[in-house]
Design a protein around this motif. Structure first.
Motif, PDB file in Angstrom:
ATOM      1  N   LEU A 102      -8.302  -6.295   7.366  1.00  0.00           N
ATOM      2  CA  LEU A 102      -7.243  -5.363   6.979  1.00  0.00           C
ATOM      3  C   LEU A 102      -7.450  -4.857   5.551  1.00  0.00           C
ATOM      4  N   GLY A 122      -8.378  13.244   1.658  1.00  0.00           N
ATOM      5  CA  GLY A 122      -8.370  14.315   2.649  1.00  0.00           C
ATOM      6  C   GLY A 122      -6.989  14.592   3.223  1.00  0.00           C
ATOM      7  N   ILE A 139      -9.733   8.244   3.232  1.00  0.00           N
ATOM      8  CA  ILE A 139      -8.758   9.091   3.951  1.00  0.00           C
ATOM      9  C   ILE A 139      -7.820   9.843   3.000  1.00  0.00           C
ATOM     10  N   GLN A 162     -10.175  -4.396   3.953  1.00  0.00           N
ATOM     11  CA  GLN A 162     -11.233  -3.381   3.955  1.00  0.00           C
ATOM     12  C   GLN A 162     -10.697  -2.052   4.508  1.00  0.00           C
ATOM     13  N   ILE A 163      -9.929  -2.136   5.557  1.00  0.00           N
ATOM     14  CA  ILE A 163      -9.403  -0.916   6.169  1.00  0.00           C
ATOM     15  C   ILE A 163      -8.466  -0.203   5.191  1.00  0.00           C
ATOM     16  N   LEU A 164      -7.629  -0.975   4.518  1.00  0.00           N
ATOM     17  CA  LEU A 164      -6.698  -0.358   3.558  1.00  0.00           C
ATOM     18  C   LEU A 164      -7.450   0.251   2.368  1.00  0.00           C
ATOM     19  N   ASP A 199     -10.484   1.510   2.529  1.00  0.00           N
ATOM     20  CA  ASP A 199     -11.054   2.770   3.037  1.00  0.00           C
ATOM     21  C   ASP A 199      -9.979   3.840   3.192  1.00  0.00           C
ATOM     22  N   LEU A 200      -8.800   3.389   3.563  1.00  0.00           N
ATOM     23  CA  LEU A 200      -7.692   4.333   3.686  1.00  0.00           C
ATOM     24  C   LEU A 200      -7.478   5.032   2.338  1.00  0.00           C
ATOM     25  N   TRP A 224       0.851  -1.199   0.000  1.00  0.00           N
ATOM     26  CA  TRP A 224       0.000   0.000   0.000  1.00  0.00           C
ATOM     27  C   TRP A 224       0.886   1.248   0.000  1.00  0.00           C
TER      28      TRP A 224
END
Ligand SMILES: Cc1ncc(COP(=O)(O)O)c(C=O)c1O
Ligand SMILES: Cc1ncc(COP(=O)(O)O)c(C=O)c1O
Lengths: 476, 476
Positions: B54, B68, B65, B56-58, B60-61, B17
């Motif tokens: 993980l 922004g 995120i 999914q979180i990445l 969304d990152l 990532w």
């Protein structure tokens, strides 16, 4: 010098180094055994002129640095309070470093400010804090408590202290058991440590509300100005819980800022069965707890909540030309919510931890630790040569060794000091100590992220073995 | 929830990532374009009950995120001062997080304390600071300056301020150009902002020593107590260098603590050709600079140096039972060298950066940045519609747009404000501004670790193009 095109190769080396470290961790001495200056002497007195290799640096890391590390993530680390971490948090820190955003104001990374706002809301709601509290991440509880005291100072001086200096009649109150950070903050703030009033505790080590009220009245009669009360939810020595409802009533009556320091025990508020600890919190002004202690989030990460954000900002705002932005007033510029200007993107690791654990996962871990502590305390309580000095609470246990026939308190203290020394030197276990009513007591805290029952059983075994190695406890 | 046995798999995902992020970086808008609350609204109001993946979180990152984020490591980021990083520093942060040591005292990780001692010596010597200075890592220059002022406060009150509170006649002096952190520190310390005396500057924006001395004399006559002078080596607005030799002489004569704030420009001291900036430093009391600005070391990392460590420690020491150790007095317990108790292992990233770059590599990078700035400034100076407002210095350039025939200062200011807005909204470049003698001026700082000549040429091109898009500058 490293190059971006080889990032994956280099990062893989580091990742493997870390994986090795994790694999070895249990076999390393928990508390470093090095002598003063031993590491220092191994590091060259001058930096290298030319670039050195990553492989060489990693090798030195293993050979020179690691022996001097006290392994806070070791499952046999039970000293102080933990500064526990988790894989989630470590990976998030890696990303935070890579993005390298400096999050002083909303403009310098809107996502950091807004994620911070959300995760603080998550925590606030999950912990049963009032909905009108707003949260901000600080580096440490020490800084957050300083922030609370500075805000109280401003409020009590009609926001003149920053400008005019501090009158020398402001008073701050806490129990005799509260953390040294309060004393430090009272000094830094210019209120003066002589204006810090330490109120005695009851038999459960809780601040005595009756004595607090008497002292506030007396101070008022003497022309002093009660400014702030710091209540502890979980003191450092013994995890005592001050009586919030009584303290809140007193603070309300006398118009005193009530700051609640739940640095360690605050995490337990995620469990409904510990919500009683903060009964009365709606009448407090500020609250701090450390996800970096017992919530699986790398140091540093402190959650500070405050009821009236406007007064917080009024106490800290500075607005030079080069920091004026168009978004001012519409968004949270967190540099005005605390002491330092610059800020790391610390919300990211909380987001990773909370999402990857899930609230369920967090609660499960906490209950696991509490259950392990109950098991440990039960074994200590049953052992003929150990005594629980106070009842176990949460994942904390305070006990001492009482060798057969020994009744002399001074000798008991010496025995326990030597026992602690023996254990910590063994490298197999790391505990710390405190004093309770003059007694030298060992503290065991079971808060390591990856601690298992076997580590706790091992700790008992090590303790028993260690008693045999303290000559003082076996006079003949 | 992640598991250790899958650490390499999970860390590889994160590494990939990050590598992707690096690869995309130049194509992302430098300054985030999101509207207030846009990110906030995308994050669920409540945390998940169950564990999330993980992956999914990445995802969304990336999706929620990153849009922004204002990309501080983007090579077209030239706003403020940089908070530059490097691959070395990022990998060291990864290790710091994994080891997760809390380095409050020597005992809690001897290697962290001793590595800190060494790398601070490396920096001290490489920067030409006096050999009798000792260094300690602080989080930010703001905190370090607060520490300096608090120490000066203690010295001037015979170490009574912490205890008795702060008399309201202590005086702190700095120029009108110095950083807002000084004002904030004077407020926090209880000295009171009304006791902060801002001395006017000369035509080069340097503190006027003659006016300082006159003011100190006047204060003394009025019964006030000169306590601390803060000299800037590189002010925030214009990188002005205060005249240290004169200031040192005055401070010596009147017994005033001299703190030197070289937060940004300090890094240039690694180059012999900039040693003149600190002539007289041997008579200063403390010095701060930020490796986290222009020395390739992730925020946060501030190097604070002080001549008399004993007075520093006397000003900050607290020693509760649970922090007493046998090594006390033999080693450095850095929690007594500053405000927070807890400390991250920040020396590690400095060690990585210095070793992997080598001193040679560091100097080469800095000179490269300075050369790029000279090129940029030359192009600006030659352009018919731009003007250098002050001479370029180090890697900093202050200039403004002067559309043909425009002479009205108010309209020029408006033009430049709109130009800045246009540029920053384009996402291709990020600059910030300051005011010099009433003029609204654009600041360009070329300090990105991986910035190349092409980025600077691109910046010039973007500037030229942007002028065409500001209607005010093209009245007809
Ligand atoms: C009750 C209490 N408050 C404050 C602190 C200080 O925490 P920090 O290290 O985050 O400043 C501690 C640390 O153990 C603590 O136990
Ligand atoms: C001259 C000067 N001093 C202090 C600071 C504050 O630095 P920090 O963000 O580390 O507090 C800055 C930041 O730009 C600065 O330019």
């Amino acid at each position: 010098m490293l190059e971006k095109k080889h990032f994956q190769r280099d990062a893989t080396k580091v990742m493997e180094w870390i994986d090795d470290y994790f694999a070895q961790l249990e076999s390393l001495p928990v508390k470093s055994k090095v002598k003063p200056k031993a590491i220092y002497e191994q590091i060259p007195a001058a930096p290298p002129e030319s670039s050195e290799d990553l492989d060489q640096i990693l090798q030195d890391l293993s050979e020179v640095i690691v022996p001097g590390i006290t392994h806070w993530q070791h499952p046999n680390f039970h000293a102080y309070f933990p500064a526990n971490s988790s894989l989630e948090s470590v990976l998030a820190e890696f990303i935070t470093a890579a993005i390298g955003a400096q999050c002083m104001i909303w403009d310098t990374s809107p996502a950091a400010a807004e994620l911070e706002e959300r995760v603080m809301e998550w925590l606030r709601d999950a912990m049963g804090l009032p909905a009108n509290f707003e949260g901000v991440i600080q580096d440490t509880a020490s800084s957050a408590t300083l922030v609370a005291i500075l805000t109280a100072r401003e409020v009590k001086t009609d926001f003149r202290a920053n400008e005019d200096g501090v009158p020398n009649n402001l008073r701050v109150y806490c129990s005799t058991e509260t953390h040294s950070s309060i004393e430090k903050a009272v000094g830094i703030s210019g209120i003066g440590k002589k204006n810090l009033v330490k109120i005695p505790v009851d038999e459960k080590m809780r601040l005595r509300a009756d004595l607090l009220e008497a002292r506030i009245r007396e101070d008022l009669e003497n022309g002093l100005v009660p400014c702030c009360v710091v209540a502890a939810i979980g003191t450092t020595g013994t995890v005592a819980v001050d009586p919030l409802p009584e303290l809140a009533a007193i603070c309300e009556q006398y118009g005193v800022w009530l700051h609640v320091d739940a640095a360690y025990a605050g995490t337990a508020l995620l469990l409904p069965e510990y919500q009683w600890m903060i009964e009365g919190i709606d009448r407090a002004d500020s609250f701090v707890f450390n996800p970096h202690k017992w919530m699986f989030t790398n140091f540093d990460c402190t959650a500070y909540f405050v009821k009236d954000v406007d007064v917080l900002i009024r106490a800290f705002e500075v607005l030079p030309e080069y920091l004026k932005t168009k978004s001012r007033g519409l968004v949270n510029d967190y540099r005005d919510w605390g002491i330092p200007l610059g800020r790391r993107f610390r919300a990211l690791k909380l987001w990773f931890v909370i999402r990857s654990f899930g609230m369920e996962g967090l609660r499960k871990k906490l209950r696991h630790h509490i259950a392990l502590n109950e098991k440990f305390a039960a074994a200590i309580g049953e052992h003929p040569e150990f005594e629980l000095v106070i009842p176990p609470f949460l994942n904390y246990c305070a006990f001492r060794w009482v060798p057969q026939n020994e009744t002399d308190e001074a000798r008991l203290n010496a025995c326990n000091e030597q026992l602690l020394d023996t254990i910590n030197k063994s490298g197999k276990l790391f505990l710390s100590h405190t004093k309770i009513g003059g007694k030298y007591v060992l503290r065991m805290v079971i808060g390591q992220t990856y601690v298992e029952e076997r580590h706790v059983l091992q700790a008992l075994e090590i303790l028993r073995e260690a008693t045999k190695m303290v000559p003082l406890g076996r006079p003949n």
